[in-house]
Design an enzyme around this catalytic site. Structure first.
Site, PDB file in Angstrom:
ATOM      1  N   ARG A   1       9.303  19.318 -13.169  1.00 34.76           N
ATOM      2  CA  ARG A   1       8.391  19.900 -12.178  1.00 34.76           C
ATOM      3  C   ARG A   1       7.312  20.766 -12.835  1.00 34.76           C
ATOM      4  NH1 ARG A   1      12.530  21.430  -7.193  1.00 34.76           N
ATOM      5  NH2 ARG A   1      12.289  19.448  -6.122  1.00 34.76           N
TER       6      ARG A   1
ATOM      7  N   LYS B   1      22.777  20.275  -0.586  1.00 39.28           N
ATOM      8  CA  LYS B   1      22.091  20.893   0.558  1.00 39.28           C
ATOM      9  C   LYS B   1      22.283  20.032   1.816  1.00 39.28           C
ATOM     10  CE  LYS B   1      18.377  21.539  -2.150  1.00 39.28           C
ATOM     11  NZ  LYS B   1      17.003  21.826  -2.523  1.00 39.28           N
TER      12      LYS B   1
ATOM     13  N   GLY C   1      14.988  18.158  -7.326  1.00 39.97           N
ATOM     14  CA  GLY C   1      15.084  18.839  -8.623  1.00 39.97           C
ATOM     15  C   GLY C   1      16.300  18.405  -9.420  1.00 39.97           C
TER      16      GLY C   1
ATOM     17  N   GLY D   1      13.660  16.974  -0.448  1.00 41.15           N
ATOM     18  CA  GLY D   1      13.537  17.121   1.004  1.00 41.15           C
ATOM     19  C   GLY D   1      12.163  16.693   1.501  1.00 41.15           C
TER      20      GLY D   1
HETATM   21  P1  ADP Z   1      18.329  17.841  -5.220  1.00 48.43           P
HETATM   22  O1  ADP Z   1      18.002  19.071  -6.034  1.00 48.43           O
HETATM   23  O2  ADP Z   1      18.222  16.601  -6.013  1.00 48.43           O
HETATM   24  O3  ADP Z   1      17.555  17.797  -3.940  1.00 48.43           O
HETATM   25  P2  ADP Z   1      20.684  19.148  -4.126  1.00 48.43           P
HETATM   26  O4  ADP Z   1      20.083  20.449  -4.549  1.00 48.43           O
HETATM   27  O5  ADP Z   1      20.864  18.902  -2.682  1.00 48.43           O
HETATM   28  O6  ADP Z   1      19.878  17.926  -4.798  1.00 48.43           O
HETATM   29  O7  ADP Z   1      22.137  18.994  -4.764  1.00 48.43           O
HETATM   30  C1  ADP Z   1      22.369  19.027  -6.157  1.00 48.43           C
HETATM   31  C2  ADP Z   1      23.694  19.668  -6.483  1.00 48.43           C
HETATM   32  O8  ADP Z   1      24.747  19.047  -5.744  1.00 48.43           O
HETATM   33  C3  ADP Z   1      24.075  19.521  -7.926  1.00 48.43           C
HETATM   34  O9  ADP Z   1      24.019  20.803  -8.534  1.00 48.43           O
HETATM   35  C4  ADP Z   1      25.514  18.984  -7.891  1.00 48.43           C
HETATM   36  O10 ADP Z   1      26.388  19.659  -8.791  1.00 48.43           O
HETATM   37  C5  ADP Z   1      25.927  19.271  -6.464  1.00 48.43           C
HETATM   38  N1  ADP Z   1      27.007  18.396  -5.999  1.00 48.43           N
HETATM   39  C6  ADP Z   1      27.037  17.052  -5.952  1.00 48.43           C
HETATM   40  N2  ADP Z   1      28.221  16.596  -5.520  1.00 48.43           N
HETATM   41  C7  ADP Z   1      28.985  17.689  -5.274  1.00 48.43           C
HETATM   42  C8  ADP Z   1      30.322  17.881  -4.801  1.00 48.43           C
HETATM   43  N3  ADP Z   1      31.120  16.853  -4.510  1.00 48.43           N
HETATM   44  N4  ADP Z   1      30.766  19.159  -4.690  1.00 48.43           N
HETATM   45  C9  ADP Z   1      29.960  20.197  -4.996  1.00 48.43           C
HETATM   46  N5  ADP Z   1      28.695  20.079  -5.428  1.00 48.43           N
HETATM   47  C10 ADP Z   1      28.209  18.837  -5.574  1.00 48.43           C
HETATM   48 MG    MG Z   2      18.621  21.076  -5.873  1.00 51.56          MG
END
Ligand code: ADP
Ligand code: MG
Length: 391
Positions: A37, A198, A348, A371
């Site tokens: 980013r 999230k 991210g 998002g």
């Molecule tokens: P992005 O940043 O790609 O939009 P999110 O912020 O929603 O994605 O989620 C990313 C996080 O989700 C990662 O840090 C990962 O460790 C966590 N994650 C994925 N699967 C699980 C799980 N089963 N339990 C807890 N955390 C999880």
């Molecule tokens: Mg994230």
């Protein structure tokens, strides 16, 4: 096609320009773990520097609770940016008020200043007009280049444009043009992959995505919430209880087009060294938690992805930051890379995971927005874009 003014449509020479960037990057301690980013913001920053503007950057980082949080300071990001630019970057320990005003005042043309995390103030998420006005007072022009935050109407992404001329940066323009093109006419089968942490933020998009996609493959923390909604005990797994009603409703309307993991990796603790095992999806024993999808699930998802023509992915399949629980995410990444589909990976942490897997060159478009790209795909107008001046 892009209908908003950009930095090339206005005079930036000898102007103080406040740029809302998306420096919400994954950190490891006080180091930047993935700088996608930050690099993505460089074209706009460099253009402004070349045109002798004073460049003031602001961003949020993580989820501080409307007050300063030493773990979520943008200082390491400013240091990383200085390395990328190979130039000094000033830092102000607040984004509004006397500290920010003095730093902005002292900044010369052709120089860069990074302001502290906007979410250290409750007014950011509250889209407080007074915070927006104070931010605006630092500059002559506002540039929105934080595609990843454009779906939020916050003081630094939307409110501020009530007080300053507001135009788009290059990253914003590029993301919107690319995503707009794919979304307006997606090749079918169109598959969405959703995971991550999230859950309550993202679960709502499923309803609208169902209308556009052929299958939605679920993993990560998102899956746990669906399991609980189905009545499975999920032990100590990450679940967002406020999303359970939505999950139940979606299970009903989606039928077999919503695919859930058939097996999962469970562990005793949230730790790479924790005792772990694969189980077919069934009640999770007490004292255990789901940290990844299992190999059967990866194989099943691989089958669906093999025939896809368009793939959109947001949210890791497991806690990929721990190598022991990265197999699900890397396995799905491999399937996406192997597929002939036009593939978009956004978010991210998702992008950090793709970069770690080494497969980034085999993805059609790495989006800085998670998002934001999902909401665009739903056909929503993003407030951070709507607020900009029309061409
Ligand atoms: P992005 O940043 O790609 O939009 P999110 O912020 O929603 O994605 O989620 C990313 C996080 O989700 C990662 O840090 C990962 O460790 C966590 N994650 C994925 N699967 C699980 C799980 N089963 N339990 C807890 N955390 C999880
Ligand atoms: Mg994230």
């Amino acid at each position: 096609m892009f209908s908003k003014k950009t930095i090339t449509d206005v005079d930036v020479n000898k102007k103080r320009v406040l740029v809302r960037v998306d420096f919400n990057v994954p950190l490891k301690g006080d180091e930047v773990a993935d700088d996608t980013r930050i690099r993505a913001a460089l074209p706009t920053i460099n253009y402004l520097l070349e045109h002798d503007a004073a460049v003031i950057l602001c961003s949020h980082l993580g989820r501080p609770k409307g007050k300063p949080d030493v773990e979520l300071t943008l200082r390491p990001v400013a240091e990383h940016l200085a390395e990328l630019l190979d130039e000094p970057v000033a830092f102000a320990s607040d984004c509004i008020g006397p500290v920010a005003e003095e730093a902005a005042h002292e900044l010369g043309f052709g120089e860069v200043l990074v302001l502290e995390n906007t979410r250290f103030h409750p007014g950011e998420k509250g889209n407080d007009p007074e915070m927006a006005r104070q931010l605006a007072s630092l500059a002559d022009l506002y540039v929105m280049d934080a595609f990843g935050s454009a779906h939020r109407a916050h003081a630094s992404t939307e409110g501020i444009s009530n007080y300053l001329p507001a135009v788009a940066g290059f990253l914003m323009e590029k993301e919107i043009q690319y995503l707009g093109q794919v979304i307006s006419d997606p090749q079918k089968p169109f598959i969405a992959i959703l995971g991550g942490a999230k859950v309550s933020d993202k679960i709502g998009v499923i309803r609208n995505l169902l209308a556009k996609t052929d299958f939605i493959l679920i993993g990560g923390g998102m899956a746990n919430t669906f399991f609980k909604a189905q009545g499975y005990p999920v032990g100590d797994s990450l679940v967002e209880d406020e999303a359970l009603d939505t999950a139940r409703e979606l299970l009903q309307v989606a039928g077999s087009r919503l695919r859930l993991p058939v097996d999962v990796v469970i562990a005793k603790r949230f730790d790479n060294d924790a005792e772990s095992k694969v189980i077919a999806m069934a009640p999770v024993p007490e004292g255990w938690r789901i940290l990844d999808i299992g190999p059967e699930t990866v194989a099943a998802y691989d089958k669906v992805l093999h025939d896809a023509r368009t793939i959109v992915w947001n949210g890791p399949m497991g806690v990929f930051e721990f190598p022991k629980f990265a197999m699900g995410t890397f396995g799905v990444a491999e399937a996406v890379a192997e597929s002939e589909a036009a593939s978009i990976v956004g978010g991210g942490d998702s992008v950090a995971a793709i970069n770690q897997s080494g497969l980034q060159d085999r993805i059609t478009h790495i989006s800085t927005g998670g998002g934001a790209s999902l909401e665009m795909m739903e056909g929503k107008v993003l407030p951070g874009i709507a607020a900009l001046e029309d061409k």
